[in-house]
Design a protein around this motif. Sequence first.
Motif, mmCIF file in Angstrom:
data_model
loop_
_atom_site.group_PDB
_atom_site.id
_atom_site.type_symbol
_atom_site.label_atom_id
_atom_site.label_comp_id
_atom_site.label_asym_id
_atom_site.label_seq_id
_atom_site.Cartn_x
_atom_site.Cartn_y
_atom_site.Cartn_z
ATOM 1 N N PHE A 91 27.467 -53.780 24.181
ATOM 2 C CA PHE A 91 27.091 -54.184 25.524
ATOM 3 C C PHE A 91 26.722 -52.979 26.382
ATOM 4 C CE2 PHE A 91 30.101 -57.718 24.328
ATOM 5 C CZ PHE A 91 29.085 -58.618 24.046
ATOM 6 N N MET A 92 27.376 -51.848 26.163
ATOM 7 C CA MET A 92 26.992 -50.650 26.904
ATOM 8 C C MET A 92 25.569 -50.254 26.572
ATOM 9 S SD MET A 92 30.393 -48.246 27.021
ATOM 10 C CE MET A 92 29.535 -47.034 28.017
ATOM 11 N N GLU A 93 25.181 -50.409 25.317
ATOM 12 C CA GLU A 93 23.808 -50.081 24.928
ATOM 13 C C GLU A 93 22.801 -50.977 25.648
ATOM 14 O OE1 GLU A 93 23.558 -50.304 20.724
ATOM 15 O OE2 GLU A 93 24.911 -48.606 20.369
ATOM 16 N N LEU A 94 23.183 -52.228 25.913
ATOM 17 C CA LEU A 94 22.275 -53.130 26.623
ATOM 18 C C LEU A 94 22.009 -52.652 28.042
ATOM 19 C CD1 LEU A 94 23.639 -56.649 25.596
ATOM 20 C CD2 LEU A 94 21.526 -55.564 24.819
ATOM 21 N N LEU A 95 22.955 -51.895 28.619
ATOM 22 C CA LEU A 95 22.805 -51.416 29.985
ATOM 23 C C LEU A 95 22.143 -50.044 30.071
ATOM 24 C CD1 LEU A 95 26.277 -52.438 31.488
ATOM 25 C CD2 LEU A 95 24.098 -53.620 31.775
ATOM 26 N N ASP A 96 21.910 -49.390 28.951
ATOM 27 C CA ASP A 96 21.408 -48.005 28.994
ATOM 28 C C ASP A 96 20.061 -47.893 29.705
ATOM 29 O OD1 ASP A 96 23.577 -46.954 27.686
ATOM 30 O OD2 ASP A 96 22.615 -46.890 25.713
ATOM 31 N N TRP A 97 19.132 -48.737 29.364
ATOM 32 C CA TRP A 97 17.744 -48.669 29.849
ATOM 33 C C TRP A 97 17.196 -47.240 29.711
ATOM 34 C CZ3 TRP A 97 15.267 -48.922 35.281
ATOM 35 C CH2 TRP A 97 13.949 -49.362 35.160
ATOM 36 N N SER A 98 17.299 -46.737 28.488
ATOM 37 C CA SER A 98 16.933 -45.346 28.224
ATOM 38 C C SER A 98 15.454 -45.017 28.397
ATOM 39 C CB SER A 98 17.391 -44.949 26.816
ATOM 40 O OG SER A 98 18.795 -44.821 26.790
ATOM 41 N N PRO A 99 14.511 -45.953 28.223
ATOM 42 C CA PRO A 99 13.111 -45.567 28.464
ATOM 43 C C PRO A 99 12.878 -45.037 29.870
ATOM 44 C CG PRO A 99 13.206 -47.638 27.273
ATOM 45 C CD PRO A 99 14.608 -47.322 27.663
ATOM 46 N N PHE A 100 13.474 -45.679 30.873
ATOM 47 C CA PHE A 100 13.297 -45.198 32.242
ATOM 48 C C PHE A 100 14.049 -43.894 32.476
ATOM 49 C CE2 PHE A 100 15.135 -44.855 36.509
ATOM 50 C CZ PHE A 100 13.976 -44.727 37.264
ATOM 51 N N TYR A 101 15.325 -43.867 32.130
ATOM 52 C CA TYR A 101 16.107 -42.652 32.381
ATOM 53 C C TYR A 101 15.637 -41.490 31.513
ATOM 54 C CZ TYR A 101 19.241 -45.242 35.405
ATOM 55 O OH TYR A 101 19.759 -45.975 36.438
ATOM 56 N N GLY A 102 14.991 -41.797 30.384
ATOM 57 C CA GLY A 102 14.432 -40.739 29.560
ATOM 58 C C GLY A 102 13.299 -39.991 30.230
ATOM 59 N N LEU A 103 12.598 -40.645 31.136
ATOM 60 C CA LEU A 103 11.554 -39.976 31.912
ATOM 61 C C LEU A 103 12.108 -39.347 33.186
ATOM 62 C CD1 LEU A 103 8.623 -42.551 31.603
ATOM 63 C CD2 LEU A 103 9.068 -40.511 30.214
ATOM 64 N N ALA A 104 13.110 -39.987 33.794
ATOM 65 C CA ALA A 104 13.608 -39.525 35.089
ATOM 66 C C ALA A 104 14.555 -38.335 34.972
ATOM 67 C CB ALA A 104 14.311 -40.679 35.809
ATOM 68 N N LEU A 105 15.566 -38.438 34.114
ATOM 69 C CA LEU A 105 16.637 -37.436 34.129
ATOM 70 C C LEU A 105 16.218 -36.055 33.613
ATOM 71 C CD1 LEU A 105 19.723 -39.631 33.141
ATOM 72 C CD2 LEU A 105 19.089 -38.768 35.407
ATOM 73 N N PRO A 106 15.418 -35.939 32.556
ATOM 74 C CA PRO A 106 15.027 -34.587 32.139
ATOM 75 C C PRO A 106 14.297 -33.799 33.225
ATOM 76 C CG PRO A 106 14.585 -36.140 30.378
ATOM 77 C CD PRO A 106 14.949 -36.955 31.594
ATOM 78 N N LEU A 107 13.546 -34.484 34.072
ATOM 79 C CA LEU A 107 12.839 -33.809 35.157
ATOM 80 C C LEU A 107 13.762 -33.573 36.350
ATOM 81 C CD1 LEU A 107 9.466 -35.785 35.034
ATOM 82 C CD2 LEU A 107 10.071 -33.660 33.853
#
Length: 724
Positions: free
Chosen positions: A411-427
């Motif tokens: 269930f935690m993986e369902l909340l990750d939404w990594s495509p968005f945070y993958g663009l936002a957080l590295p920058l």
Amino acid sequence: MIRRIRQEELTGFQEGGPYHPSYDLQTDFVMVYGIHGDFQERIRTWKEKGYVVHLMTGVSWGGYQDYLNGKIDGRPHWDEAQKNRRYENIIHGTSVDIPYMVPTIAYADYLTERIRIAVDAGVEAIHLEEPEFWVEGGYSDAFKREWEIYYREPWQAPHSSVDAQYRASKLKAYLYTRTLDRICSMLKEYAMQKYGRLIRFYVPTHSLINYTQWRIVSPESKLLELPGIDGYIAQVWTGTAQTPNVYNGVRKERTFETAYLEYGIMQELVRGTDRRMWFLHDPIADDPKHTWKDYRTNYIRTLVASLLHPHVSRYEVCPWPRRIYQGEYPREGGSGKERIPASYATELQTILNVLGTMEGQDAEWLTDSLQVGLLLADSAMYQRNHPDWSEEATSFKYDGTEVASALGSEFMELLDWSPFYGLALPLLKHGAAVRPVQLDNAGRFPGYLDDYRVLVLSYEYMKPESSGLHNVLAEWVKEGGTLIYVGDGSDDFHGVREWWNQGGKKYASPMEHLFASLGLETTLAQGSYAVGKGCLAYLPLHPSQCAIDPEAGEQLRETLESALAKVAVSWERKNGMALRRGPYVIAAVLDEAITDEPYDLRGKYVDLLDKDLPVLDQVSVAAGEQVLLYDLSRADEGVQLIAAASRIDDVEQGAGGFTFTAYGPDGIQAAARFLCPCKPQTVSIGQEGDSIRIPLEFVWDEGSSTVLLSYANNPSGVTVRVIW
């Protein structure tokens, strides 16, 4: 000098109960919550105390049993409850008789009649809270009927295909748009016809980021097309911002960064429009299991994150003050519960009064932070369920009332939404001032993208809802913009029935149409491509890789740097950001960043996050910390209120001193710091209108020419007289 006027509605809060002196926060307005019981009496008690009164009520759920059970029109309406794949009602909270609703025409008309009494009661504005349709919903009989009307085809189970899931979510957003349009239009006409007055309607809503992460569909930017909607409240707080996300392969809470991005998309939602926006803060959270220390730490993170978005200067200072000032929460170490610490109560009062002075302050970045827009569309909410997921996963519902980190890994993986945070957080972690930009608005408002020189885009987790958006993007690039596109074309949702693959268009994905609109080949190799005066940089990675793999995150940063070099723009990587708003300095230093070096400030500053409002000659902001300061070098001459844990609307200065009246909630100790031309000789205090005065101790700071006063707050007002 006049400082604040309540009719400006700069600060407010929501409360379900009647007036009480312990949470008389002295904001400009109060939102009386719910149309039930003694609704009109509750309005009266707040009006008597001078507040501008609004109404707030839930639009997707509420105590609407008279409607559900058929007492309104003789027909039960339980078929309009949202249902999941298991045909279970989707419930708000823990009460089985309060479901989330499918917003039918009948339901909209029922709400209109319920809310009409608020118009009759004379409230100045109405807030229709949280139009929410859960992604796991779409199985009730009412929704099936709406599907057949809207799509002119038989209903399809949302879990049967990605196309069915996408279309179900589009319909959910439409239904709540229709409902809000109907309610607001009918009641605005009613108020004008019967009373000759214009009543305002606002929508308190979570951010597009949070709704997507929590897997909820809401109208969001579609409400900008409705003339009956006057604005929003950005419901961003500790509960939303503490949802974990993944950066460099590590899943954890990143409250400041998440809040910064959430407030950012809400600012950009209304930027350039005539719609009003308030930012919400919450000094605690819906989850009652945290300690006061934890609440305070995360509150400060969200507060400072919001202040770094200077286009918004109105605030809902808290929801439910009764639970803050009268509630009890766990002690450190687990030994029982305790009421709010006196120091935190004083600090909160200082902060909420500071928030009332943000309007009209000039903003200036103190750090040379690269402004990067990260495009985000409402359609991101449409892709948050997938037919390949298990029945348990597709029926999973998370609403922030428990700690997300305590959920199981699936269930935690369902909340990750990594495509968005993958663009936002590295920058963001390397000092770029990343702002999510509402892609849908680019097609609504000419020149909406003009404030940005750099935009980042991916269609691997959202889709453009019209081909015209690409014409706008292409024109923006040709005029000198730098567009970074990240994506490998692997998203299943590229195949949904949409404009890029219907009629004469035969594109495999909207990315191909975007490239063609830029005058490029539809299939490109990794690299940068000149387009007019600007360029497109293409990184063929799925953006979630940039969250999981540190090397992919660095590839994203290098792609940005390389593209900027082609248009002669440099990026100096940093570990934080600082902004000046008038006399206020707001700064944050991030952890997990390029360096752990602190951000240092020298001068004369008042720490507005400390109950004693100390004067500091040097401030060092360490990694993971945030500050809110008053720069005394920016204070006006003469007597000047720097900050106070009370509402002080007027300061009267004479030849021998000054006088002011302070208002604040009962039982909370106040502190106030004033700039003075000379050291006071005496200070006295008395109840407003009372001739009896009591000497008041004060602390003079010679180096800053400021005086610190301490006194007990009183909602009826205390008058302080300073003589020099």
